[in-house]
Design a protein around this motif. Structure first.
Motif, PDB file in Angstrom:
ATOM      1  N   UNK A  15       0.740  -1.127  -0.059  1.00  0.00           N
ATOM      2  CA  UNK A  15      -0.173  -0.002  -0.081  1.00  0.00           C
ATOM      3  C   UNK A  15       0.753   1.412  -0.033  1.00  0.00           C
ATOM      4  N   UNK A  16       1.979   1.222   0.768  1.00  0.00           N
ATOM      5  CA  UNK A  16       2.825   2.332   0.921  1.00  0.00           C
ATOM      6  C   UNK A  16       3.351   2.553  -0.530  1.00  0.00           C
ATOM      7  N   UNK A  21       3.490   6.342  -5.833  1.00  0.00           N
ATOM      8  CA  UNK A  21       3.277   6.796  -7.104  1.00  0.00           C
ATOM      9  C   UNK A  21       2.016   7.484  -7.635  1.00  0.00           C
ATOM     10  N   UNK A  22       1.481   7.933  -6.327  1.00  0.00           N
ATOM     11  CA  UNK A  22       0.191   8.879  -6.884  1.00  0.00           C
ATOM     12  C   UNK A  22       0.527  10.254  -7.074  1.00  0.00           C
ATOM     13  N   UNK A  28       1.354  10.841  -1.275  1.00  0.00           N
ATOM     14  CA  UNK A  28       2.898  10.470  -1.167  1.00  0.00           C
ATOM     15  C   UNK A  28       3.421  10.453   0.343  1.00  0.00           C
ATOM     16  N   UNK A  29       3.064  11.387   1.056  1.00  0.00           N
ATOM     17  CA  UNK A  29       3.266  11.432   2.756  1.00  0.00           C
ATOM     18  C   UNK A  29       2.870  10.318   3.258  1.00  0.00           C
ATOM     19  N   UNK A 105      -1.541  20.843  -4.875  1.00  0.00           N
ATOM     20  CA  UNK A 105      -0.922  19.922  -4.141  1.00  0.00           C
ATOM     21  C   UNK A 105      -0.628  18.569  -5.112  1.00  0.00           C
ATOM     22  N   UNK A 106      -0.334  18.990  -6.433  1.00  0.00           N
ATOM     23  CA  UNK A 106       0.106  18.245  -7.390  1.00  0.00           C
ATOM     24  C   UNK A 106       1.567  18.081  -7.199  1.00  0.00           C
ATOM     25  N   UNK A 107       2.160  16.642  -7.317  1.00  0.00           N
ATOM     26  CA  UNK A 107       3.600  16.386  -7.071  1.00  0.00           C
ATOM     27  C   UNK A 107       4.602  17.305  -7.853  1.00  0.00           C
TER      28      UNK A 107
END
Length: 114
Positions: A15-16, A21-22, A28-29, A105-107
């Protein structure tokens, strides 16, 4: 018991890794936190899962590994929990600051165009 811990480590790790990769930073956090929990369970499991064992040696007795639990993995996991909590708090503060500056809040800092 070992199978349950192994499955828990696998589910948390998978799951982590999936959340890493989201495209959103909050996901991600959370993924990093889940991976840290999986590593903590792994370290704790390396100290052999024993129930009804004394955590320290009895007074005046001689010690062997069969009579007590290993305190080193417990100390390592406790330290890792404290450090993981502090870094998660730091990541959340950086996330809020970056969202305030960029508006997203996009990477990579920008939304995907449709």
């Amino acid at each position: 018991m070992e199978l349950l811990v192994a499955l828990g480590i696998g589910v948390l790790g998978g799951s982590g890794a999936w959340l890493l990769f989201r495209p959103r930073t909050f996901q991600v956090i959370i993924g990093l936190s889940l991976l840290a929990y999986a590593v903590n369970l792994f370290i704790f499991g390396m100290g052999r899962l024993r129930s009804n064992a004394a955590p320290i040696l009895a007074p005046g007795g001689t010690g062997s590994l069969a009579q007590h639990a290993d305190p080193l993995p417990q100390a390592l996991v406790l330290t890792a929990i404290v450090i993981g909590f502090a870094t998660t708090a730091l990541f959340l503060v950086v996330l809020l600051a970056a969202r305030g500056l960029t508006g997203t809040d996009h990477v990579d800092g920008r939304e995907r165009r449709r």
